[in-house]
Design a protein around this motif. Structure first.
Motif, PDB file in Angstrom:
ATOM      1  N   LEU A 160      -6.127   3.661   1.210  1.00 29.38           N
ATOM      2  CA  LEU A 160      -4.777   4.250   1.317  1.00 29.38           C
ATOM      3  C   LEU A 160      -4.685   5.310   2.444  1.00 29.38           C
ATOM      4  O   LEU A 160      -5.163   6.245   2.225  1.00 29.38           O
ATOM      5  CB  LEU A 160      -4.155   4.630  -0.040  1.00 29.38           C
ATOM      6  N   GLU A 161      -3.765   5.149   3.231  1.00 27.93           N
ATOM      7  CA  GLU A 161      -3.184   6.455   4.174  1.00 27.93           C
ATOM      8  C   GLU A 161      -2.412   7.191   3.491  1.00 27.93           C
ATOM      9  O   GLU A 161      -1.554   6.978   2.930  1.00 27.93           O
ATOM     10  CB  GLU A 161      -2.760   5.902   5.433  1.00 27.93           C
ATOM     11  N   MET A 162      -2.736   8.629   3.530  1.00 28.60           N
ATOM     12  CA  MET A 162      -1.986   9.754   2.764  1.00 28.60           C
ATOM     13  C   MET A 162      -0.436   9.720   3.596  1.00 28.60           C
ATOM     14  O   MET A 162      -0.203   9.551   4.622  1.00 28.60           O
ATOM     15  CB  MET A 162      -2.500  11.029   3.104  1.00 28.60           C
ATOM     16  N   ASP A 163       0.289   9.612   2.681  1.00 27.06           N
ATOM     17  CA  ASP A 163       1.957   9.941   3.088  1.00 27.06           C
ATOM     18  C   ASP A 163       2.461   8.563   3.745  1.00 27.06           C
ATOM     19  O   ASP A 163       3.403   8.561   4.354  1.00 27.06           O
ATOM     20  CB  ASP A 163       2.378  11.193   3.392  1.00 27.06           C
ATOM     21  N   THR A 164       1.565   7.509   3.421  1.00 24.66           N
ATOM     22  CA  THR A 164       2.237   6.328   4.283  1.00 24.66           C
ATOM     23  C   THR A 164       2.334   5.029   3.139  1.00 24.66           C
ATOM     24  O   THR A 164       1.149   4.566   2.624  1.00 24.66           O
ATOM     25  CB  THR A 164       1.146   5.735   5.243  1.00 24.66           C
ATOM     26  N   PRO A 165       3.620   4.610   2.939  1.00 20.03           N
ATOM     27  CA  PRO A 165       3.705   3.666   1.963  1.00 20.03           C
ATOM     28  C   PRO A 165       2.964   2.413   2.246  1.00 20.03           C
ATOM     29  O   PRO A 165       3.023   2.024   3.239  1.00 20.03           O
ATOM     30  CB  PRO A 165       5.215   3.757   1.725  1.00 20.03           C
ATOM     31  N   LEU A 166       2.598   1.785   1.076  1.00 20.17           N
ATOM     32  CA  LEU A 166       1.951   0.317   1.281  1.00 20.17           C
ATOM     33  C   LEU A 166       2.754  -0.397   0.294  1.00 20.17           C
ATOM     34  O   LEU A 166       2.811  -0.417  -0.739  1.00 20.17           O
ATOM     35  CB  LEU A 166       0.550   0.192   0.874  1.00 20.17           C
ATOM     36  N   ARG A 167       3.275  -1.730   1.032  1.00 19.72           N
ATOM     37  CA  ARG A 167       4.017  -2.567  -0.008  1.00 19.72           C
ATOM     38  C   ARG A 167       3.251  -3.654  -0.423  1.00 19.72           C
ATOM     39  O   ARG A 167       2.449  -4.274   0.213  1.00 19.72           O
ATOM     40  CB  ARG A 167       5.201  -3.146   1.049  1.00 19.72           C
ATOM     41  N   VAL A 168       3.210  -3.867  -1.537  1.00 22.62           N
ATOM     42  CA  VAL A 168       2.444  -4.989  -2.282  1.00 22.62           C
ATOM     43  C   VAL A 168       3.463  -5.812  -3.149  1.00 22.62           C
ATOM     44  O   VAL A 168       4.350  -5.315  -3.508  1.00 22.62           O
ATOM     45  CB  VAL A 168       1.338  -4.279  -3.231  1.00 22.62           C
ATOM     46  N   GLY A 197       5.982 -11.685  -8.110  1.00 20.63           N
ATOM     47  CA  GLY A 197       7.269 -11.530  -7.466  1.00 20.63           C
ATOM     48  C   GLY A 197       7.909 -10.242  -7.388  1.00 20.63           C
ATOM     49  O   GLY A 197       9.064 -10.218  -7.053  1.00 20.63           O
ATOM     50  N   ILE A 198       7.357  -9.258  -7.639  1.00 20.91           N
ATOM     51  CA  ILE A 198       7.822  -7.858  -8.163  1.00 20.91           C
ATOM     52  C   ILE A 198       7.237  -6.967  -6.727  1.00 20.91           C
ATOM     53  O   ILE A 198       6.217  -6.879  -6.638  1.00 20.91           O
ATOM     54  CB  ILE A 198       7.376  -7.275  -9.171  1.00 20.91           C
ATOM     55  N   ALA A 199       8.162  -6.658  -5.911  1.00 17.09           N
ATOM     56  CA  ALA A 199       7.757  -5.529  -4.840  1.00 17.09           C
ATOM     57  C   ALA A 199       7.495  -4.226  -5.150  1.00 17.09           C
ATOM     58  O   ALA A 199       8.452  -3.580  -5.725  1.00 17.09           O
ATOM     59  CB  ALA A 199       9.044  -5.762  -3.459  1.00 17.09           C
ATOM     60  N   ILE A 200       6.529  -3.569  -4.839  1.00 16.85           N
ATOM     61  CA  ILE A 200       6.005  -2.261  -5.174  1.00 16.85           C
ATOM     62  C   ILE A 200       5.723  -1.535  -3.892  1.00 16.85           C
ATOM     63  O   ILE A 200       4.805  -2.212  -3.104  1.00 16.85           O
ATOM     64  CB  ILE A 200       4.781  -2.397  -6.250  1.00 16.85           C
ATOM     65  N   ALA A 201       5.993  -0.317  -4.022  1.00 20.32           N
ATOM     66  CA  ALA A 201       5.548   0.670  -2.956  1.00 20.32           C
ATOM     67  C   ALA A 201       4.579   1.679  -3.674  1.00 20.32           C
ATOM     68  O   ALA A 201       4.693   2.201  -4.362  1.00 20.32           O
ATOM     69  CB  ALA A 201       6.612   1.570  -2.358  1.00 20.32           C
ATOM     70  N   VAL A 202       3.314   1.347  -2.950  1.00 17.59           N
ATOM     71  CA  VAL A 202       2.122   2.178  -3.184  1.00 17.59           C
ATOM     72  C   VAL A 202       2.068   3.344  -2.477  1.00 17.59           C
ATOM     73  O   VAL A 202       1.818   3.222  -1.085  1.00 17.59           O
ATOM     74  CB  VAL A 202       0.769   1.538  -3.404  1.00 17.59           C
ATOM     75  N   VAL A 203       1.784   4.568  -2.913  1.00 15.76           N
ATOM     76  CA  VAL A 203       1.820   5.908  -2.125  1.00 15.76           C
ATOM     77  C   VAL A 203       0.817   6.831  -2.484  1.00 15.76           C
ATOM     78  O   VAL A 203       0.625   7.013  -3.563  1.00 15.76           O
ATOM     79  CB  VAL A 203       3.104   6.572  -2.109  1.00 15.76           C
ATOM     80  N   LYS A 204      -0.043   7.191  -1.509  1.00 19.56           N
ATOM     81  CA  LYS A 204      -0.975   8.388  -1.940  1.00 19.56           C
ATOM     82  C   LYS A 204      -0.420   9.627  -1.256  1.00 19.56           C
ATOM     83  O   LYS A 204      -0.115   9.794  -0.080  1.00 19.56           O
ATOM     84  CB  LYS A 204      -2.375   8.165  -1.332  1.00 19.56           C
TER      85      LYS A 204
END
Length: 108
Positions: free
Chosen positions: A12-20, A24-31
């Motif tokens: 995970l890149e710092m301060d860069t959201p990752l969409r997963v 069927g549920i969209a989630i933004a993962v953030v470090k």
């Protein structure tokens, strides 16, 4: 349902959201800049756009379309035009794996 692996913590890149997407549920993962990993609903409650395309600042994720910011810790909308919160999911770390159960949200 049990937690599912979504990515590696080291990837995970710092301060860069990752969409997963899980079940069927969209989630933004953030470090965030402190290295803490968060998972919130990926749809802005104002404009129905992807929050993972937005901007991270501190403990907030700002929607790129209209500027509403959401708390990474509570999901609360912090400014208008959004006023409805987004869900916040429990994140588990197992070694370097980031695990999320899309059926388990944090109590805030």
């Amino acid at each position: 349902m049990s937690a599912q692996r979504v990515c590696s913590a080291s990837g995970l890149e710092m301060d860069t959201p990752l969409r997963v997407e899980l079940d069927g549920i969209a989630i933004a993962v953030v470090k965030d800049s402190d290295g803490e990993i968060h998972a919130i609903g990926d749809r802005c409650t104002h404009g129905d756009v992807s929050l993972s395309e937005g901007f991270v600042e501190g403990k907030t994720l700002e929607c790129w379309a209209h500027g509403s910011a959401f708390s990474l810790e509570t999901g609360a909308a912090l400014n208008l035009p959004a006023y409805e919160p987004v869900p916040v999911f429990v994140v588990q770390i197992d070694g370097d794996d980031v695990l999320i159960d899309p059926t388990v949200t944090k109590e805030v």
